[in-house]
Write an enzyme that holds these catalytic residues in place. Structure first.
Site, PDB file in Angstrom:
ATOM      1  N   GLY A   9       0.895  -1.217   0.017  1.00 19.75           N
ATOM      2  CA  GLY A   9      -0.066   0.001  -0.003  1.00 19.75           C
ATOM      3  C   GLY A   9       0.977   1.108  -0.035  1.00 19.75           C
ATOM      4  O   GLY A   9       0.656   2.288   0.555  1.00 19.75           O
ATOM      5  N   GLY A  12      -0.172   5.328  -1.173  1.00 21.36           N
ATOM      6  CA  GLY A  12      -1.414   6.130  -0.366  1.00 21.36           C
ATOM      7  C   GLY A  12      -0.694   7.246   0.190  1.00 21.36           C
ATOM      8  O   GLY A  12       0.501   7.364   0.180  1.00 21.36           O
ATOM      9  N   GLN A  13      -1.716   8.009   1.042  1.00 21.20           N
ATOM     10  CA  GLN A  13      -1.211   9.075   1.741  1.00 21.20           C
ATOM     11  C   GLN A  13      -0.125   8.612   2.628  1.00 21.20           C
ATOM     12  O   GLN A  13       0.724   9.743   2.739  1.00 21.20           O
ATOM     13  CB  GLN A  13      -2.485   9.549   2.647  1.00 21.20           C
ATOM     14  CG  GLN A  13      -2.400  11.164   2.963  1.00 21.20           C
ATOM     15  CD  GLN A  13      -3.258  11.151   4.111  1.00 21.20           C
ATOM     16  OE1 GLN A  13      -4.182  10.387   4.686  1.00 21.20           O
ATOM     17  NE2 GLN A  13      -3.099  12.531   4.579  1.00 21.20           N
ATOM     18  N   ASP A  35       2.411  -1.942  -4.423  1.00 19.00           N
ATOM     19  CA  ASP A  35       0.869  -1.480  -4.549  1.00 19.00           C
ATOM     20  C   ASP A  35       0.302  -1.838  -5.658  1.00 19.00           C
ATOM     21  O   ASP A  35       1.039  -2.480  -6.684  1.00 19.00           O
ATOM     22  CB  ASP A  35       1.171   0.335  -4.726  1.00 19.00           C
ATOM     23  CG  ASP A  35      -0.443   0.888  -4.220  1.00 19.00           C
ATOM     24  OD1 ASP A  35      -0.198   1.528  -3.048  1.00 19.00           O
ATOM     25  OD2 ASP A  35      -1.392   0.790  -4.942  1.00 19.00           O
ATOM     26  N   ILE A  36      -1.053  -1.710  -5.647  1.00 16.18           N
ATOM     27  CA  ILE A  36      -1.719  -2.466  -6.821  1.00 16.18           C
ATOM     28  C   ILE A  36      -1.941  -1.413  -8.167  1.00 16.18           C
ATOM     29  O   ILE A  36      -2.101  -1.503  -9.128  1.00 16.18           O
ATOM     30  CB  ILE A  36      -3.293  -2.669  -6.176  1.00 16.18           C
ATOM     31  CG1 ILE A  36      -4.178  -3.678  -7.193  1.00 16.18           C
ATOM     32  CG2 ILE A  36      -4.056  -1.314  -6.018  1.00 16.18           C
ATOM     33  CD1 ILE A  36      -5.335  -4.067  -6.425  1.00 16.18           C
ATOM     34  N   ARG A  37      -1.355  -0.153  -7.575  1.00  9.66           N
ATOM     35  CA  ARG A  37      -1.398   0.961  -8.702  1.00  9.66           C
ATOM     36  C   ARG A  37       0.061   1.330  -9.057  1.00  9.66           C
ATOM     37  O   ARG A  37       0.784   1.255  -8.177  1.00  9.66           O
ATOM     38  CB  ARG A  37      -2.180   2.116  -8.392  1.00  9.66           C
ATOM     39  CG  ARG A  37      -3.657   2.012  -8.103  1.00  9.66           C
ATOM     40  CD  ARG A  37      -4.258   3.154  -7.377  1.00  9.66           C
ATOM     41  NE  ARG A  37      -3.671   3.006  -6.005  1.00  9.66           N
ATOM     42  CZ  ARG A  37      -3.549   4.268  -5.381  1.00  9.66           C
ATOM     43  NH1 ARG A  37      -3.923   5.295  -5.823  1.00  9.66           N
ATOM     44  NH2 ARG A  37      -3.198   4.254  -3.884  1.00  9.66           N
ATOM     45  N   ASN A  53      -1.343  -7.211  -5.082  1.00  6.82           N
ATOM     46  CA  ASN A  53      -2.647  -7.093  -4.520  1.00  6.82           C
ATOM     47  C   ASN A  53      -2.840  -7.861  -3.101  1.00  6.82           C
ATOM     48  O   ASN A  53      -2.481  -9.047  -3.492  1.00  6.82           O
ATOM     49  CB  ASN A  53      -3.598  -7.421  -5.575  1.00  6.82           C
ATOM     50  CG  ASN A  53      -5.217  -7.658  -5.091  1.00  6.82           C
ATOM     51  OD1 ASN A  53      -5.313  -7.296  -3.794  1.00  6.82           O
ATOM     52  ND2 ASN A  53      -5.893  -7.664  -5.971  1.00  6.82           N
ATOM     53  N   TYR A 143     -15.551   0.369   8.245  1.00  2.00           N
ATOM     54  CA  TYR A 143     -13.886   0.661   8.573  1.00  2.00           C
ATOM     55  C   TYR A 143     -13.695   0.184  10.125  1.00  2.00           C
ATOM     56  O   TYR A 143     -12.593  -0.361  10.334  1.00  2.00           O
ATOM     57  CB  TYR A 143     -13.664   2.031   8.045  1.00  2.00           C
ATOM     58  CG  TYR A 143     -12.304   2.633   8.289  1.00  2.00           C
ATOM     59  CD1 TYR A 143     -11.132   1.892   7.674  1.00  2.00           C
ATOM     60  CD2 TYR A 143     -12.032   3.646   9.119  1.00  2.00           C
ATOM     61  CE1 TYR A 143      -9.848   2.371   8.055  1.00  2.00           C
ATOM     62  CE2 TYR A 143     -10.743   3.905   9.315  1.00  2.00           C
ATOM     63  CZ  TYR A 143      -9.510   3.647   8.848  1.00  2.00           C
ATOM     64  OH  TYR A 143      -8.344   3.929   8.845  1.00  2.00           O
TER      65      TYR A 143
HETATM   66  C1  AKB Z   1     -10.472   8.329   8.174  1.00  4.21           C
HETATM   67  O1  AKB Z   1     -11.011   9.395   8.284  1.00  4.21           O
HETATM   68  O2  AKB Z   1     -11.290   7.380   7.831  1.00  4.21           O
HETATM   69  C2  AKB Z   1      -9.124   7.886   8.440  1.00  4.21           C
HETATM   70  C3  AKB Z   1      -8.985   7.628  10.063  1.00  4.21           C
HETATM   71  C4  AKB Z   1      -9.290   8.730  10.985  1.00  4.21           C
HETATM   72  O3  AKB Z   1      -8.592   6.556  10.038  1.00  4.21           O
HETATM   73  N1  AKB Z   1      -8.568   9.091   8.434  1.00  4.21           N
END
Ligand code: AKB
Length: 314
Positions: A9, A12-13, A35-37, A53, A143
């Site tokens: 990954g 990413g950021q 990364d996948i990209r 992946n 999440y």
């Molecule tokens: C989100 O907003 O989903 C993330 C986090 C706080 O894990 N930046």
């Protein structure tokens, strides 16, 4: 011992900045970005890169076989806002990606694994202010649910198989190098871009929505400090509370106005991310990180605002 570090990954950021920081410490050829990209120029030209992946076990296995990593950082994930648009994919990626890595780390005797958790593990019934390390946790996003379950798996693998897994519950991360990844805290990055480009920003979070945040430089330094800490000092094997600063959209806007006096802030209505933000803590008690591996943030609101504006202007 020469460290071989695999970062999954990497585009990413967090990955974009973590790979650069790790390559500075451990040598460019010893940090394998995956990364996948397709990666951006800096990552691709400063060391090895592999297309991976994290849901493809065979590809992952060949990466472990080829590099025999001593450390693995698994950053690939769907965040809070994008996760709600595709809950099944978020669960699959966030959960099975982690289990794949934990199993391979055992098979290949990887010395250390890093996996990020989030303040999203807390929910509407968690204490809002100075949220403690141990308390009620009832996340209501896929999440947050996947991060809480992932934390339990990390601790389980550490206790059952003696795998050295380490983790931090990141707050919203503010940075200028790479775009944010679809989170609820992303407004705190968009606001800087729009302030400089348009002089105005329409926040998708309401006035008064206070959330824990951190500047990326602190997050990267803290992550590497946790990974470098003596194993005997690490008592939390789920994930550490980790704090920087807390603020609302209007407090951030007032700080931005010190540099861009004409900047105006408005608010959009009925954004689904507001409900997510309302279920999260306002501030975090990170005393375990402070006590056990001497965590101390360096960027307060004024310092991070100045750094964001100076770098984005360039
Ligand atoms: C989100 O907003 O989903 C993330 C986090 C706080 O894990 N930046």
């Amino acid at each position: 011992m020469i460290e071989k570090i695999v970062v999954l990954g990497s585009n990413g950021q967090i990955g974009t900045e973590l790979v650069t920081a790790l390559r500075r410490v451990y040598g460019e050829s010893n940090v394998i970005a995956c990364d996948i990209r397709r990666p951006d120029y800096d990552i691709k030209n400063s060391g090895p890169f592999e297309f991976v992946n994290v849901l493809e076990k065979d590809t992952l296995n060949s990466i472990f076989q080829k590099y025999q990593p001593t450390q693995v950082y698994l950053l690939a994930a769907l965040l809070s806002a994008t996760g709600e648009q595709n809950p099944k994919l978020a669960w699959d990626l966030n959960m099975n990606g982690l289990l794949n890595i934990l199993d391979l780390a055992i098979t290949y005797k990887t010395a250390k694994v890093y996996w990020p958790s989030s303040i999203a593990v807390f929910g509407p019934n968690s204490p809002k202010d100075n949220t403690p390390q141990f308390c009620v946790m009832d996340p209501n996003t896929v999440y947050g649910i996947s991060k809480l379950a992932g934390e339990r798996w990390c601790e389980y693998y550490q206790q059952k198989y003696n795998l050295d897994v380490r983790s931090i519950r990141y707050p919203g991360l503010i940075s200028w190098k790479a775009a944010p990844g679809g989170g609820t805290t992303d407004y705190a990055i968009h606001i800087f871009h729009d302030a400089l480009k348009k002089g105005t920003y329409a926040s998708f979070l309401n006035a008064g929505t206070e959330l824990p945040m951190m500047y990326m430089d602190d997050a990267i330094r803290g992550t590497i400090e946790l990974m470098d800490a003596e194993a005997s000092k690490i008592t939390i094997r789920s994930s550490y509370n980790f704090a920087g600063v807390s603020f609302t959209p209007e407090i951030l806007a007032a700080e931005i106005r010190k540099h861009i006096p004409e900047f105006t802030l408005t608010y959009t209505e009925n954004d689904p991310r507001q409900n997510i933000a309302d279920s999260w803590p306002r501030s975090i008690d990170d005393s375990f990180a402070v006590k056990e591996w001497e965590w101390k943030p360096e960027f307060d609101l004024s310092k991070l605002t100045l750094d964001m504006i100076e770098n984005l202007k360039k």
